[in-house]
Design a protein around this motif. Sequence first.
Motif, PDB file in Angstrom:
ATOM      1  N   SER A 231       0.845  -1.192   0.000  1.00 20.75           N
ATOM      2  CA  SER A 231       0.000   0.000   0.000  1.00 20.75           C
ATOM      3  C   SER A 231       0.880   1.242   0.000  1.00 20.75           C
ATOM      4  O   SER A 231       1.886   1.288   0.729  1.00 20.75           O
ATOM      5  N   ASP A 234      -1.649   7.550  -3.076  1.00 18.12           N
ATOM      6  CA  ASP A 234      -1.773   7.928  -4.473  1.00 18.12           C
ATOM      7  C   ASP A 234      -1.442   9.415  -4.624  1.00 18.12           C
ATOM      8  O   ASP A 234      -1.002  10.065  -3.667  1.00 18.12           O
ATOM      9  N   THR A 240      -3.521   3.503  -0.973  1.00 23.09           N
ATOM     10  CA  THR A 240      -4.123   2.566  -1.920  1.00 23.09           C
ATOM     11  C   THR A 240      -3.300   1.292  -1.963  1.00 23.09           C
ATOM     12  O   THR A 240      -2.074   1.336  -1.982  1.00 23.09           O
ATOM     13  N   ALA A 244      -6.448  -4.111  -3.934  1.00 23.33           N
ATOM     14  CA  ALA A 244      -7.755  -3.499  -4.196  1.00 23.33           C
ATOM     15  C   ALA A 244      -8.186  -3.705  -5.640  1.00 23.33           C
ATOM     16  O   ALA A 244      -9.370  -3.569  -5.963  1.00 23.33           O
ATOM     17  N   TYR A 245      -7.245  -4.076  -6.498  1.00 27.50           N
ATOM     18  CA  TYR A 245      -7.552  -4.234  -7.929  1.00 27.50           C
ATOM     19  C   TYR A 245      -7.724  -5.693  -8.329  1.00 27.50           C
ATOM     20  O   TYR A 245      -7.784  -6.016  -9.522  1.00 27.50           O
ATOM     21  N   LYS A 307      -4.166   4.942 -11.815  1.00 26.16           N
ATOM     22  CA  LYS A 307      -3.765   5.146 -10.433  1.00 26.16           C
ATOM     23  C   LYS A 307      -2.248   5.288 -10.339  1.00 26.16           C
ATOM     24  O   LYS A 307      -1.494   4.446 -10.810  1.00 26.16           O
TER      25      LYS A 307
END
Length: 358
Positions: A231, A234, A240, A244-245, A307
Amino acid sequence: MQDIIKKVIAVLALLGSTIIAQAQEEQAFVIKGQLGKHPQPAKVYIRYGSNDKAYFDSCTLKEGAFEYRGKAVFPAKVSLLLSRNGQKATWPYDELFFFIDSSVVQLTSKDSAATAEVKGTELNREYAQYARILDEKLKTTPPKDTMAFTDLPFWKALEAFVAGYPASPVALSELQSMSGGAETELEIQAVKDLYARLDPSLKTSAAGQKLIAGLEQKIRLLPGMTAPDFSQPDSTGVLTSLSAYKGKVVLLHFWASWCKPCRAENKHLREIYAAWRDKGFEVVSVSVDQDRGKWIKAIRDDKLEWKELSDLKPRNAAAELYKISAYPSTFLLDTDGKILIKDPAHDTLKMLLAKMLG
């Protein structure tokens, strides 16, 4: 082929110059040199690693003479480049590699750094023996367009050197250098097998343990492995995570604003992203910038819409986790977050996206 191989060796040698473990006590060292009679503004540029940091310094020559004093964790490998005009050196370099420890190292040559005689430290006598073995392998290796990792002359030279000097820190340093070029499971295993032949004193050292830990991390980055999660903030400061993707096909992209090839690559990635973003494709970029202003300006100038992440630290944690040593670098991940391929060419990337996302 020999010029290419020598260039690879030079690059790998620098990668291997920071093999010493963190937070050890640094000790003073001295390098004295007489390189011909070069007057000012001629300089020598000196690069070495200590306590997991890279150092870059210079000395101005006075009628070819110089004396450099510094501190490092011993033993450490040094790259010394001679610039006759004092400006930043360009390839092909007039360059010399050698080792430093508590002994004074003395360099002497009639003109260049590359041909200098090195006196001081037993390590440099051992390193000279390795260089002689390497020269012989370079002369006797038939040129080929492609060669297996373990067929390259510098690998054959290291095998021979380890057989004769298994307890030499030179062997561990050069093996660390070679490990930077090991990308496949077979290549990584070859490095581990050669590591196993080292003297126990080297394998149990901080540097030896760091090498084997790095190899284990490389294995975790091979195709089929789950991409390590991380993490970072961003571009707006929101933390982020890569995980998460999950559920999307992701191109994990490492770059920097100061990297010209990266900036050129951004244009191609923007085109690919535009074609596939609505079909389940995502790009997650990690910048190794330290200057937030330059990072944000590059994002805007290159019109990047995906991102963008960065911790803006001197050693980006995600880049360290993924063992990134060149930029740009990419990993293509499937919808389960598993690594499919590292650094796919544009055509390969398009083909894989078409296959997965149709």
